[in-house]
Design an enzyme around this catalytic site. Structure first.
Site, PDB file in Angstrom:
ATOM      1  N   HIS A   1       0.796  -1.365   0.050  1.00  0.00           N
ATOM      2  CA  HIS A   1       0.116   0.010  -0.044  1.00  0.00           C
ATOM      3  C   HIS A   1       0.789   1.311  -0.003  1.00  0.00           C
ATOM      4  O   HIS A   1       2.044   1.112   0.396  1.00  0.00           O
ATOM      5  CB  HIS A   1      -0.807   0.007   1.336  1.00  0.00           C
TER       6      HIS A   1
ATOM      7  N   ASP B   1       1.084   5.032   1.591  1.00  0.00           N
ATOM      8  CA  ASP B   1       0.416   6.175   3.068  1.00  0.00           C
ATOM      9  C   ASP B   1       0.603   7.644   2.061  1.00  0.00           C
ATOM     10  O   ASP B   1       1.716   8.062   1.319  1.00  0.00           O
ATOM     11  CB  ASP B   1       1.466   6.298   3.980  1.00  0.00           C
TER      12      ASP B   1
ATOM     13  N   HIS C   1      -2.189  10.303   6.376  1.00  0.00           N
ATOM     14  CA  HIS C   1      -1.894   9.412   7.444  1.00  0.00           C
ATOM     15  C   HIS C   1      -1.628   9.712   8.605  1.00  0.00           C
ATOM     16  O   HIS C   1      -2.218   9.056   9.678  1.00  0.00           O
ATOM     17  CB  HIS C   1      -1.044   8.192   6.695  1.00  0.00           C
TER      18      HIS C   1
ATOM     19  N   HIS D   1       7.826   8.632   9.287  1.00  0.00           N
ATOM     20  CA  HIS D   1       6.657   8.914   8.742  1.00  0.00           C
ATOM     21  C   HIS D   1       6.474  10.427   8.931  1.00  0.00           C
ATOM     22  O   HIS D   1       6.262  11.238   7.973  1.00  0.00           O
ATOM     23  CB  HIS D   1       5.689   8.311   9.289  1.00  0.00           C
TER      24      HIS D   1
END
Length: 224
Positions: free
Chosen positions: A52, A54, A58, A168
Site C-alpha cells: 500500500h 501512505d 495518514h 513518517h
C-alpha cells in the site's frame, strides 16, 4: 533483452498480516455464477492492507490526502538501495542513501531490506527501519516517494502499534508518499546491478480524502 515487468505486491487474502490494530482482511464471495449468474467478491480490508501507499494525511489531518497528491508521486524512475543483511530491528541510517542523487529529477527510492522473506511469520514485525536522519537526507535531496519491503519505514511495536513514527513524520511532512509491504526487490536489485534501468509504478485506488490505499506495485526493468 526486452523490458520486463516485476510484480512487487503481496497477494491480498483472508487472514493476511496487517499492522497491529488495523482491520483484519476478509475476502469471500458476495455473488456466485452458479447462484446469481456472475461472480463478485466481497472485500473487507483497511486502507493500509497489503502492499500500500501512505498519503501524508495518514499521520496529520492538516496534510494532503491521497487524492490531493500529483500522480507523479506514484510512478517514475526508481533507485533501489541495498539495505539487506541487517539484524532484526536494525536502524538504516543516512549512510545507506549516500548514493541517491540530489538535484535533477528525484527518483523513487525503494529500500530492499530482504525482510519480505519473513512475510506471514512473527519475524516480519522485527524489520529494519529508517532513522529520522535517513528520512531527512532523502527529503533534502528532493525525494518524495520512498518504498520499503517491510511492514513500515518506522520500527513496529513488539506487542502493538509503535509509539512514535519519526520517519513518517519527516517524509509525510514533506508531502512524500510512502509505500510499504513491497516484495520482490531482490530481483530488481540484481537488474539494477546489471545496468538495467528501473521504473516503479505504485498507483493506488482513487479514494477521495483517504490516508492511503492498496496498490499493485510493479517495477519495469529496462534492457541491458
Amino acid at each position: 533483452m526486452t523490458t520486463e515487468l516485476v510484480d512487487l505486491s503481496v497477494p491480498i487474502a483472508t487472514g493476511m498480516p496487517v499492522y497491529p490494530g488495523d482491520p483484519e482482511v476478509a475476502i469471500g464471495p458476495a455473488l456466485t455464477a452458479a447462484r446469481d449468474g456472475v461472480n463478485v467478491l466481497a472485500l473487507h480490508l483497511g486502507s493500509q492492507s497489503g502492499t500500500h501507499v501512505d498519503a501524508p494525511f495518514h499521520i496529520d489531518d492538516a496534510l494532503p490526502a491521497l487524492d490531493e497528491l500529483p500522480l507523479e508521486r506514484f510512478a517514475g524512475p526508481a533507485v533501489v538501495v541495498d539495505a539487506r543483511g541487517r539484524e532484526p530491528r536494525a536502524a538504516i541510517g543516512p549512510e545507506a542513501f549516500e548514493g541517491v542523487p540530489a538535484g535533477g529529477v528525484p527518483p523513487i527510492v525503494l529500500v530492499a531490506t530482504g525482510w519480505s522473506a519473513h512475510w506471514g511469520s512473527e519475524a516480519y514485525a522485527a524489520h529494519p527501519y529508517l532513522t529520522e536522519e535517513a528520512a531527512r537526507l532523502l527529503v533534502d535531496r528532493g525525494v518524495r516517494t520512498v518504498g520499503i519491503d517491510a511492514l513500515s519505514v518506522d520500527p513496529s511495536g513488539q506487542a502493538g502499534p509503535a509509539e512514535d513514527f519519526p520517519a513518517h513524520r519527516v517524509l509525510c511532512g514533506a508531502h512524500a508518499v510512502i509505500a510499504e509491504n513491497l516484495t520482490g526487490l531482490d530481483r530488481v536489485l540484481a537488474a539494477q546491478a546489471a545496468g538495467r534501468s528501473v521504473e516503479a509504478w505504485l498507483l493506488p485506488l482513487r479514494l477521495p480524502g483517504a490516508d492511503g490505499a492498496p496498490v499493485r506495485a510493479v517495477a519495469r526493468l529496462g534492457p541491458v
